[in-house]
Design a protein around this motif. Structure first.
Motif, mmCIF file in Angstrom:
data_model
loop_
_atom_site.group_PDB
_atom_site.id
_atom_site.type_symbol
_atom_site.label_atom_id
_atom_site.label_comp_id
_atom_site.label_asym_id
_atom_site.label_seq_id
_atom_site.Cartn_x
_atom_site.Cartn_y
_atom_site.Cartn_z
ATOM 1 N N ASP A 232 1.508 -15.013 1.523
ATOM 2 C CA ASP A 232 0.447 -15.151 0.883
ATOM 3 C C ASP A 232 0.389 -16.058 -0.319
ATOM 4 O O ASP A 232 -0.363 -16.813 -0.739
ATOM 5 C CB ASP A 232 0.153 -13.728 0.319
ATOM 6 C CG ASP A 232 -1.051 -13.604 -0.356
ATOM 7 O OD1 ASP A 232 -2.222 -13.780 0.256
ATOM 8 O OD2 ASP A 232 -1.378 -13.305 -1.408
ATOM 9 N N LEU A 307 -14.629 -7.907 -2.788
ATOM 10 C CA LEU A 307 -13.364 -8.307 -3.011
ATOM 11 C C LEU A 307 -12.562 -7.000 -3.836
ATOM 12 O O LEU A 307 -11.438 -6.863 -3.634
ATOM 13 C CB LEU A 307 -13.507 -9.183 -4.407
ATOM 14 C CG LEU A 307 -13.785 -10.592 -4.105
ATOM 15 C CD1 LEU A 307 -14.190 -11.407 -5.295
ATOM 16 C CD2 LEU A 307 -12.597 -11.212 -3.363
ATOM 17 N N LEU A 308 -13.555 -6.059 -4.477
ATOM 18 C CA LEU A 308 -12.916 -5.004 -4.829
ATOM 19 C C LEU A 308 -12.500 -3.938 -3.665
ATOM 20 O O LEU A 308 -11.443 -3.362 -3.762
ATOM 21 C CB LEU A 308 -13.945 -4.002 -5.650
ATOM 22 C CG LEU A 308 -14.185 -4.666 -6.964
ATOM 23 C CD1 LEU A 308 -15.177 -3.639 -7.668
ATOM 24 C CD2 LEU A 308 -13.030 -5.017 -7.586
ATOM 25 N N SER A 311 -9.406 -5.438 -2.177
ATOM 26 C CA SER A 311 -8.032 -5.322 -2.982
ATOM 27 C C SER A 311 -7.397 -4.011 -2.903
ATOM 28 O O SER A 311 -6.272 -3.792 -2.792
ATOM 29 C CB SER A 311 -8.474 -5.554 -4.678
ATOM 30 O OG SER A 311 -8.933 -6.997 -4.710
ATOM 31 N N GLU A 312 -8.365 -2.913 -2.922
ATOM 32 C CA GLU A 312 -8.112 -1.510 -2.703
ATOM 33 C C GLU A 312 -7.277 -1.472 -1.507
ATOM 34 O O GLU A 312 -5.914 -0.931 -1.398
ATOM 35 C CB GLU A 312 -9.122 -0.542 -2.836
ATOM 36 C CG GLU A 312 -8.633 0.832 -3.200
ATOM 37 C CD GLU A 312 -9.646 1.785 -3.438
ATOM 38 O OE1 GLU A 312 -10.573 1.350 -3.942
ATOM 39 O OE2 GLU A 312 -9.637 2.875 -3.179
ATOM 40 N N ARG A 314 -5.700 -3.674 0.099
ATOM 41 C CA ARG A 314 -4.501 -4.423 -0.019
ATOM 42 C C ARG A 314 -3.425 -3.633 -0.532
ATOM 43 O O ARG A 314 -2.305 -3.537 -0.184
ATOM 44 C CB ARG A 314 -4.584 -5.714 -0.686
ATOM 45 C CG ARG A 314 -3.390 -6.345 -0.870
ATOM 46 C CD ARG A 314 -3.631 -7.719 -1.875
ATOM 47 N NE ARG A 314 -2.716 -8.573 -1.731
ATOM 48 C CZ ARG A 314 -2.507 -9.573 -2.662
ATOM 49 N NH1 ARG A 314 -3.177 -9.650 -3.876
ATOM 50 N NH2 ARG A 314 -1.500 -10.763 -2.521
ATOM 51 N N GLY A 315 -3.808 -3.054 -1.756
ATOM 52 C CA GLY A 315 -2.797 -2.003 -2.227
ATOM 53 C C GLY A 315 -2.104 -0.956 -1.519
ATOM 54 O O GLY A 315 -1.108 -0.607 -1.139
ATOM 55 N N MET A 316 -3.292 -0.610 -0.859
ATOM 56 C CA MET A 316 -2.913 0.666 0.371
ATOM 57 C C MET A 316 -1.923 0.266 1.467
ATOM 58 O O MET A 316 -0.793 0.737 1.667
ATOM 59 C CB MET A 316 -4.301 1.288 0.874
ATOM 60 C CG MET A 316 -4.014 2.677 1.188
ATOM 61 S SD MET A 316 -5.843 3.430 1.632
ATOM 62 C CE MET A 316 -6.442 3.196 -0.098
ATOM 63 N N THR A 318 -0.280 -2.436 1.346
ATOM 64 C CA THR A 318 1.193 -2.950 0.821
ATOM 65 C C THR A 318 2.182 -1.602 0.684
ATOM 66 O O THR A 318 3.073 -1.629 1.090
ATOM 67 C CB THR A 318 1.004 -3.685 -0.530
ATOM 68 O OG1 THR A 318 -0.015 -4.629 -0.272
ATOM 69 C CG2 THR A 318 2.325 -3.933 -0.907
ATOM 70 N N ARG A 319 1.571 -0.402 0.226
ATOM 71 C CA ARG A 319 2.442 0.424 -0.073
ATOM 72 C C ARG A 319 2.712 1.146 1.311
ATOM 73 O O ARG A 319 3.879 1.459 1.561
ATOM 74 C CB ARG A 319 1.746 1.818 -0.788
ATOM 75 C CG ARG A 319 2.486 2.924 -1.090
ATOM 76 C CD ARG A 319 3.849 2.785 -1.971
ATOM 77 N NE ARG A 319 4.664 3.695 -1.521
ATOM 78 C CZ ARG A 319 5.978 3.656 -1.763
ATOM 79 N NH1 ARG A 319 6.431 2.860 -2.705
ATOM 80 N NH2 ARG A 319 6.998 4.784 -1.622
ATOM 81 N N TYR A 320 1.878 1.430 2.229
ATOM 82 C CA TYR A 320 2.188 1.848 3.692
ATOM 83 C C TYR A 320 3.329 0.864 4.200
ATOM 84 O O TYR A 320 4.192 1.605 4.698
ATOM 85 C CB TYR A 320 0.926 1.709 4.519
ATOM 86 C CG TYR A 320 1.005 2.492 5.931
ATOM 87 C CD1 TYR A 320 0.823 3.849 6.116
ATOM 88 C CD2 TYR A 320 1.337 1.616 6.758
ATOM 89 C CE1 TYR A 320 0.713 4.375 7.124
ATOM 90 C CE2 TYR A 320 1.314 1.908 8.324
ATOM 91 C CZ TYR A 320 1.091 3.753 8.413
ATOM 92 O OH TYR A 320 1.136 4.198 9.597
ATOM 93 N N LYS A 327 6.211 0.851 9.875
ATOM 94 C CA LYS A 327 4.958 0.825 9.226
ATOM 95 C C LYS A 327 4.597 -0.569 8.838
ATOM 96 O O LYS A 327 3.221 -0.823 8.949
ATOM 97 C CB LYS A 327 4.825 1.924 8.045
ATOM 98 C CG LYS A 327 4.973 3.251 8.545
ATOM 99 C CD LYS A 327 4.615 4.167 7.483
ATOM 100 C CE LYS A 327 4.538 5.746 7.972
ATOM 101 N NZ LYS A 327 4.390 6.585 6.842
ATOM 102 N N LYS A 346 -12.211 -14.934 -3.131
ATOM 103 C CA LYS A 346 -11.807 -15.493 -4.423
ATOM 104 C C LYS A 346 -12.246 -16.630 -4.750
ATOM 105 O O LYS A 346 -12.765 -17.260 -5.675
ATOM 106 C CB LYS A 346 -10.358 -15.127 -4.820
ATOM 107 C CG LYS A 346 -10.217 -13.772 -5.292
ATOM 108 C CD LYS A 346 -8.693 -13.691 -5.870
ATOM 109 C CE LYS A 346 -8.003 -12.350 -5.490
ATOM 110 N NZ LYS A 346 -6.788 -12.045 -5.599
#
Lengths: 715, 715
Positions: A232, A307-308, A311-312, A314-316, A318-320, A327, A346
């Protein structure tokens, strides 16, 4: 990565960007399927100011004089026909090309990523290992992947216009859909796909006939570590060091397709600095001619909302992914798509927020409106269109979230829901004589069937995570007091609803889906499958908001967009190119670096540069195969390069060819300045990014020892 | 929730919103600390158009006539002094009030959440269980929490202006900082805190002296299930059903503070419809008087950037929370803060994107500029200010990300890094005779020390997750080729750098931090602690970007913001209120519902409403204590209500008092229409949300059997 994704009904039958299980209309205000006969009136064909190398041109309407003037060479019809038949659409949202007589297709690694992921298992992750079929037999079928070759184009403008003549709003829209379905149905036959394509926002309608290959098999893919080296952080950037390629093969009746003369030969040398470079591919969508009110809606409402959400997500994801390697493997394609879409939007948003850029759009619109105002007849006919479209944006703002949530499917972020909705709607629509939803019409039903019967694997835990997240988002965005939300939750939490729907659904199983498909409406109605139950529960509400959206937003935009298009088309005719529509186009450019501030960016990178950039840590870790082969490689050999070609999402995998129609490169990305390309081409810094044709040969030879493939390429 | 967070240097010594470990300046362009003597010239005090009930007024400059005219009553000096001494600032970013003679302080549950989380363990989660100290001894110290009572106000405008007279730009700024530090140092003594507060963007400077209580103990908190019933979906919404209260007690020398007369008595009946309601509290920051260029910067750059970052963080924390109940417990405070901030900034952004609202700002500015242009002397002095500020926004845009990443600390999202930076900078700055960073000046050092020595627990796994995420974001936003990024990564991945820094750091231990603090600069320099090493590694770069930001953005904004303020202050003087500054204000309003579209929203909710809304599923699950007590409760009793008071983030926990100075409610939120309040007060629909004073008594009595506390309240 300039990837886009085609088809599915969620965007009114038009292209969408698929975030796995969450089809996303690239524009909240889809380019209108409008009808407007090009006026044969007295307007002089005043050419608009096009930048050098701007344009995604129709292959059957090529700007010969313009290109000849600039490059001293322009393709003739034979060249263009050969290029058309040698170029293909790959999967949903990518491009590719035939590169051998035996149906070998070149595309990007990231375009074959769905296949690579589907063929991977916990123990054998092809993204990590790469794939190199040593024999025909080792070539492995890609679930759900298809290849389309554009074999015929017919102008159907007159019949579409005839059908809608004198009609208004919803009646206009319905008549148009009906005529499109009719034309497509007359054209389609087994093994083919037919689409009526709306060009110039309704200035022209062309019927495209494709030879469709459903049996697509993976032949070769490098490791993701080099296919997407830099990850990325480097995506949409340059200098770049990616071998973003994959090879698949189209099969027919269990045999490789005989491509005959319809393939591109190979240029080992790659591009010559002084010569034009051609990209044939399927740019997904541009919005270069929508009104400033529509652009403002995208800038202020649609883009920020997406985008929002992404982004959310993406965070999820990424953590997963951090929870275990398995996973990470499961989430990888979605995470890639989300990050790619995020970066792309963006960039587009940045363009819209740039006062200079948006100002140029305002100026352009004022100038066209002034032209209209100066012609009394045209003014009476067209003058109110811009304000009408602006007024529709207020309705769009009020309806947008609900429409995206329930009809586009943001609320239901699992592919299993898509299967359920496809089954429900297809079997329902098939019982109707007329007035079908466009994407489930007779001519398009076959694609839906193929989608339903694709045999990609599912992981219930992962699907539950995604569905939980999207249902939670639904509660947030529609509010806990919304009647549909209450109906869906029925006193449960989003996680419980998701678990309920996924825990025991049989839709994970291709056979179960086939049974329901064969059983038709009665079987689907009788089924108690919990995911199907969810699709049934929301279908009336989803159809209702779709209808409202179509009436209040789409119909207004189409009717009035047609009028704006009429004004523009009257002025410029085909001396301008139509906005991208996910269909085959050719763009013309040349190799050239650019100035990044006061720093010159050279157009070529080398193999040695990849080793210099490598840190050994993801995403800058070269794969072992490359580290092992280093001594055998020519480190001065060119790896990637940039050209001025005008491309956009959907061009991923496009061949870059020279005057002689030989492969000189493989498009896989645009630079950061290309991201505003959705709304306009910026000639100074906008660049497309390609793998060098020689680099592909060099890597296949020295790194992968892929002599079988090399032998197949004509050099 | 209208929470804000105070102090720390990251925002130039001003207020910031703290996302745990990630201090976020509420405005990228902090309200200027500018100097402007109110002109004593010939300007008639032309009152600007204030909406009814608009204003966050100074207690020592109360709009008596205005309030009397509207409500037939206005507080006198004794009333206001009593209110000032009975109101407190709680922790970093909340308000509260003394409600007994023994130092009992009422605030919101969400304001005590840090304490509640810090006192919880895996086995005993006070967010789930609630807390009710049965005896004095059971009252438990809240790590790091403090209570400030405003005991004195001195006007220091003349001395600050004298110090900066004739100075420009950075010299101006340095002289101002020096004089502020001097004034504060002269004022401060053990147990007190002194702040020079900039009012009217530099129209006035007041020196505030606070009695500071560091020993704050938890007395009572209900379960989060009722404290934050409805969770994020209901946050900033109404009707509402929350018992968002907590009680703490200020201690001094191990004994409850003797509040004497400085506390509010209690009104069981709550507000009377016809009477004015007063809110005393600490609104954190408003930006109602910054220029449209600054607003555009917030709208187009700062707000969108924050929203994306927080959305991603939200996704990550949500997934982390789903992994286990213990992880959910660890992430809860951060997740709450992120969701609260997200919703707040979304609302603010929506206001800025509303053409009507932004248009009113443009009109307002034009009108003030026209006034300036009409006065030749004023024009020469002030006329260029708006354009200069607009030009600084371009620099701001170029510097913003780097400044936020390295200096504000977005790149270093662990509280442990904050400890490391505090230790590093405090011990460094303490060796300097002058030119200290403002937030580490002699007068403020004590607060930093308290921060360093607070004894909240740390979970290394959780901190590593956050630091990994923020470092990854740094790579994304500054790019992998940035020299600082390369230095930080040194060939490692963000995850490895984070693990390295956290795995063995001793900074988790209060004692270790104390040793370093006591050891001073030499001890810090000699330390090889890996987190301290990270802080050292980036400090020069962080200070460098801070310096550039101060010169190119802050100095320009201050100098010219002062001129704009001068023009405004010359026109309006103190007939207008100053923008919120995190300091004590009073707002005046009354109970009133509003029309949501064509639907009337009634101002009161009841206990019965909470039971009606409950689904049994989070966030709509009432706690067992409430379910058990249902039969004992008066379900028609009022629970929450709305008023027209003008509040903003930072007002959370504010007392709502009546004419007689009795508690009639407890502010805990604003409605959705209050979210644009940062930029302007919208009288029609803007409402603050409070817990009814009677509801607090009723719940303490019938649900919690908290007779000890009830006995302490004067009714």
């Amino acid at each position: 990565m300039v990837v886009s994704v085609l088809s599915l009904g969620a965007c009114g039958g038009e292209q969408y960007v698929e975030i796995k299980g969450t089809p996303v209309c690239p524009n909240a205000t889809p380019n209108a399927v409008v009808s407007a006969t090009p006026s044969a009136g007295p307007q002089a064909p005043v050419a608009p100011v096009l930048a050098a190398d701007e344009g995604m041109w129709l292959l059957n309407d090529f700007p010969t004089e313009r290109v000849k003037a600039q490059y001293g060479f322009a393709p003739d019809k034979a060249w263009l026909d050969h290029a058309r038949l040698s170029s293909v659409r790959v999967g949903r949202g990518c491009s590719g090309s035939f590169i051998s007589k035996q149906g070998l297709v070149m595309t990007n690694h990231h375009c074959a990523e769905g296949c690579i992921a589907n063929l991977s298992t916990k123990k054998k992750d092809l993204n990590k290992l790469g794939f190199n079929a040593q024999t025909d037999k080792e070539e492995t079928a890609c679930p759900g992947m298809s290849i389309d070759q554009l074999v015929d184009i017919t102008d159907v403008t007159a019949r579409i216009d005839g059908a809608t003549k004198g009609k208004q709003d919803k009646a206009f829209l319905d008549a148009q859909h009906a005529e499109i379905q009719k034309a497509e149905k007359e054209c389609v036959s087994p093994g083919f796909r037919c689409d009526v394509v709306t060009l110039y926002q309704g200035g022209r309608y062309h019927l495209y006939k494709y030879r469709r290959y459903d049996d697509v098999r993976l032949v070769f893919a490098p490791e993701a570590a080099i296919g997407f080296f830099g990850g990325d952080p480097d995506n949409f950037n340059f200098p770049r060091f990616d071998l973003d390629m994959a090879l698949v093969r189209a099969y027919d009746n269990g045999k490789p397709v005989a491509t005959e003369a319809n393939y591109f030969a190979w240029s080992k040398e790659g591009p010559k600095a002084s010569e034009p470079t051609f990209v044939t591919g399927h740019p997904g969508r541009t919005s270069r001619t929508i009104t400033t009110a529509q652009l403002a809606f995208l800038r202020d409402i649609a883009n920020p909302t997406r985008l929002l959400r992404w982004s959310e997500m993406r965070g999820m994801l990424t953590r997963y992914s951090a929870e275990s390697p398995e996973k990470a493997r499961l989430a990888r394609p979605d995470l890639f798509r989300v990050e790619n879409a995020l970066k792309g939007v963006k960039g587009r948003e940045a363009a819209l927020l740039d006062p200079e850029f948006f100002g140029s759009k305002v100026t352009e619109e004022r100038s066209l409106r002034a032209r209209v105002d100066g012609d009394p007849a045209l003014k009476e006919q067209v003058g109110g269109a811009w304000d009408a479209i602006a007024a529709a944006q207020k309705d769009a703002q009020a309806l947008y979230i609900r429409h995206e949530m329930l009809e586009t499917g943001w609320a239901f972020g699992s592919d299993l829901f898509d299967h359920a909705r496809d089954l429900l709607r297809l079997t329902e629509e098939e019982t109707k004589a007329s007035d079908r939803l466009l994407e489930y019409s007779a001519s398009r039903a076959e694609r839906v069937r193929q989608r339903i019967l694709s045999n990609e694997p599912f992981d219930r835990d992962y699907e539950t995570m995604k569905l939980t997240a999207s249902l939670t988002k639904m509660v947030e965005m529609l509010g806990p007091d919304d009647a549909v939300v209450k109906k869906i939750l029925a006193g449960k939490s989003p996680a419980e609803v998701a678990q309920n729907a996924i825990k025991t659904t049989k839709l994970v199983d291709q056979k179960a889906r086939k049974e329901l498909l064969v059983g038709g409406k009665s079987a689907v109605v009788a089924s108690t499958d919990p995911m199907l139950a969810l699709a049934k529960l929301v279908d009336d509400d989803a159809r209702a908001i779709r209808k409202t959206w179509e009436e209040k937003v789409e119909a207004v935009e189409r009717k009035n967009g047609e009028l704006v298009a009429k004004a523009r088309f009257a002025a410029f005719g085909t001396s301008i190119y139509p906005d991208a529509t996910g269909t085959l186009r050719v763009s013309i450019g040349h190799v050239e670096g650019w100035m990044e501030g006061d720093k010159k960016v050279e157009p070529f990178t080398t193999f040695g540069g990849a080793f210099d950039r490598a840190t050994g840590k993801e995403p800058f870790a070269l794969p072992k195969s490359w580290l092992d082969a280093k001594s055998k490689l020519d480190l001065t050999a060119k790896l990637n390069f940039v050209t001025t070609n005008d491309i956009i999402g959907g061009n991923s995998g496009s061949p870059l060819i020279d005057k002689e129609g030989k492969i000189i490169g493989l498009i896989f990305d645009g630079n950061i300045h290309s991201l505003g390309g959705d709304y306009g081409y910026e000639p100074k810094n906008n660049r497309s990014v390609a793998v060098h044709s020689g680099a592909i040969l060099h890597a296949l030879d020295k790194v992968y020892g892929a002599q079988r493939i090399l032998g197949e390429l004509t050099r």
